[in-house]
Design a protein around this motif. Structure first.
Motif, PDB file in Angstrom:
ATOM      1  N   PRO A 172       0.817  -1.225   0.000  1.00 40.48           N
ATOM      2  CA  PRO A 172       0.000   0.000   0.000  1.00 40.48           C
ATOM      3  C   PRO A 172       0.844   1.265   0.000  1.00 40.48           C
ATOM      4  CG  PRO A 172      -0.848  -1.588   1.598  1.00 40.48           C
ATOM      5  CD  PRO A 172       0.459  -2.121   1.121  1.00 40.48           C
ATOM      6  N   SER A 226       2.325   1.805  -3.544  1.00 43.27           N
ATOM      7  CA  SER A 226       1.308   2.281  -4.493  1.00 43.27           C
ATOM      8  C   SER A 226       0.956   3.740  -4.235  1.00 43.27           C
ATOM      9  CB  SER A 226       0.038   1.419  -4.390  1.00 43.27           C
ATOM     10  OG  SER A 226       0.295   0.096  -4.776  1.00 43.27           O
ATOM     11  N   ALA A 227       0.825   4.097  -2.953  1.00 47.18           N
ATOM     12  CA  ALA A 227       0.423   5.463  -2.616  1.00 47.18           C
ATOM     13  C   ALA A 227       1.536   6.466  -2.913  1.00 47.18           C
ATOM     14  CB  ALA A 227       0.029   5.534  -1.145  1.00 47.18           C
ATOM     15  N   LYS A 277       0.911   8.814  -6.275  1.00 47.86           N
ATOM     16  CA  LYS A 277       0.547  10.221  -6.120  1.00 47.86           C
ATOM     17  C   LYS A 277       1.304  11.108  -7.102  1.00 47.86           C
ATOM     18  CE  LYS A 277      -0.679   9.909  -1.218  1.00 47.86           C
ATOM     19  NZ  LYS A 277      -0.243  10.222   0.161  1.00 47.86           N
ATOM     20  N   GLU A 306      -0.590   1.167  10.942  1.00 48.38           N
ATOM     21  CA  GLU A 306      -0.405  -0.046  10.150  1.00 48.38           C
ATOM     22  C   GLU A 306       0.070  -1.211  11.012  1.00 48.38           C
ATOM     23  OE1 GLU A 306       1.750  -1.511   6.011  1.00 48.38           O
ATOM     24  OE2 GLU A 306       1.774   0.602   6.575  1.00 48.38           O
ATOM     25  N   ASN A 343      -4.835  -2.645  -3.446  1.00 47.19           N
ATOM     26  CA  ASN A 343      -4.130  -1.650  -4.273  1.00 47.19           C
ATOM     27  C   ASN A 343      -5.066  -0.942  -5.246  1.00 47.19           C
ATOM     28  OD1 ASN A 343      -1.881  -2.588  -2.955  1.00 47.19           O
ATOM     29  ND2 ASN A 343      -0.649  -2.883  -4.784  1.00 47.19           N
ATOM     30  N   ILE A 356      -6.581   1.848  -3.333  1.00 50.48           N
ATOM     31  CA  ILE A 356      -5.599   2.903  -3.079  1.00 50.48           C
ATOM     32  C   ILE A 356      -5.454   3.786  -4.317  1.00 50.48           C
ATOM     33  CG2 ILE A 356      -3.122   3.316  -2.756  1.00 50.48           C
ATOM     34  CD1 ILE A 356      -3.123   0.993  -0.794  1.00 50.48           C
TER      35      ILE A 356
END
Length: 445
Positions: free
Chosen positions: A117, A120-121, A125, A289, A392, A395
């Motif tokens: 995560p 991916s974030a 972005k 998390e 994902n 996200i």
């Protein structure tokens, strides 16, 4: 009630709870508690708390929040931005080079953060808006980031590999090494498909469709090189951690603690994150998390205990063991089971519940447990970009809410096929996973 009926009832109730939006940990805990009370009576409540806390009392689990803190320090700093800028400088002139540079950035960031995560974030972005601005189709822009993010649970250091090692009592250092080459292989397959997809969609031979792009990039070369220099200390920390693990210098928990301290210090020094707020955000994200993962581990352990108490686990294991089939057919059945489980459950929960059950079957069928760890992890990676859970995917949807979920899914599916191809290659050539650990740590399990 016979074990088969009990198993079906437990699975149905669990799926219903998840379908109505119950968090995974609470769904697992509620189903486990209900099953134990029905089987053993209300007196089982006395032991529930003790079992819950005992399941996460292993010293080895200390490595998980430490690696998460290390990843949070990287993810909350501009490291992802610097990675993106420097890789775009070198790969931007390839057809589809921006998308390929995003996958490369995901691969490196996965090693820094160990979290899908977060990868991916952090990369999404920056990468998704830039790719869309330069004319890339929404599916390609979203799909390459969603797939690249899955590498976070395979490329070392990996939290899921730590959980697998503790659950199966296998060497975490050897698991890390086993995941390195397959992780790079998957990244290569992703890049090949991205290149093909971009060619089919029109090429994208230039980094930017506007005429001023080339001059703009030349002006930014110095800045991009400085960005690369800022990332190098973090890469050295990861290399040092892996060296400490592989060389027997430190345990995973010790290496994770030192790595977290160093990455936090680098974030403060390199990016001047002196203020209380950014440091508080790092601690908050790491705590959030860590608690989520530890709750899933604890409730998954209780869920596994409940299944065992109802003889569901033993019945399923015996049914698999009694299959009078070729061992590769058996492996195919296990892969199908893992694939379906990954559609509904997060990787940590699947590993805690399934790995201890499947490992004796795998070993009895003469498969290597470290090779199997890689196969299992890739199956769970597929679950991260496929519905209904597909973490994902959501996200990416949060990063780019104007991209339809259908486009994100369709852009991600070819990468899921790349992962299936990776599993097939590992089955034909198991040394892809085993060569490096055998070379560094010697042959053995």
């Amino acid at each position: 009630m016979d074990p088969v009926t009990s198993g079906i009832l437990v699975v149905v109730v669990l799926l219903v709870l998840m379908a109505i939006g119950t968090p995974i940990a609470f769904a697992l805990g509620a189903v486990s508690l209900g099953a134990l009370v029905l089987d053993r009576g209300v007196r089982e409540l006395i032991y529930f708390g003790e079992t819950f806390f005992a399941s996460v009392a292993s010293f080895g689990f200390v490595a998980i929040p430490m690696f998460i803190l290390m990843g949070a320090a990287v993810a909350s700093s501009p490291t992802g931005r610097d990675l993106y800028r420097s890789l775009d400088l070198w790969m931007g002139k390839l057809p589809g080079g921006l998308a390929i540079s995003n996958i490369a950035a995901c691969s490196i960031f996965a090693a820094l953060s160990g979290s899908s995560p977060a990868t991916s974030a952090a990369i999404g972005k920056l990468g998704i808006p830039e790719m869309r601005k330069r004319g890339y189709p929404d599916g390609v822009a979203a799909g390459c980031i969603a797939a690249g993010g899955t590498l976070g649970i395979l490329i070392p250091p990996s939290v899921t590999m730590i959980v697998y090692g503790i659950s199966t009592e296998t060497s975490i250092g050897r698991l890390f090494i086993a995941g390195a080459v397959p992780g790079l292989m998957l990244a290569g397959l992703f890049m090949v498909w991205t290149l093909i997809a971009c060619k089919l969609a029109g090429g994208y031979n230039t980094p930017n469709p506007v005429a001023e792009a080339a001059a703009q990039i030349k002006e930014n070369v110095e800045g991009n090189l400085k960005a690369l220099v800022r990332v190098i200390p973090f890469l050295l920390v990861v290399m040092g951690i892996l060296f400490a693990l592989y060389g027997g210098v430190a345990t995973p928990s010790e290496a994770a603690g030192v790595g977290a301290f160093l990455c936090l210090g680098l974030a403060v020094i390199v990016y001047r994150m002196w203020q209380v707020k950014p440091l508080g955000n790092i601690m908050r994200d790491a705590l959030r998390e860590s608690v989520m993962i530890m709750l899933i581990i604890a409730t998954a352990e209780i869920f596994a205990f409940a299944l065992s108490s109802l003889f569901i686990t033993q019945t399923v294991a015996q049914a698999i063991a009694d299959l009078e089939v070729n061992r590769w057919v058996l492996m195919g059945v296990i892969n199908l089971f893992l694939l379906v489980a990954g559609f509904f459950l997060p990787p940590v929960a699947v590993i805690v519940m399934a790995a201890p059950i499947l490992l004796p079957i795998i070993v009895a069928a003469n498969f290597d447990p470290y090779w199997f760890a890689v196969i299992l992890t890739i199956n769970l990676e597929i679950g991260l970009i496929t519905p209904p859970v597909g973490l994902n995917l959501f996200i990416i949807k949060g990063i780019a809410p104007d991209i339809a979920l259908r486009d994100i899914l369709m852009g991600s599916l070819p990468y899921a096929l790349c992962m299936i191809l990776g599993i097939v290659l590992l089955c034909f050539f198991p040394q892809i996973a085993l060569w490096l650990p055998n070379l560094i740590m010697g042959v053995g399990t």
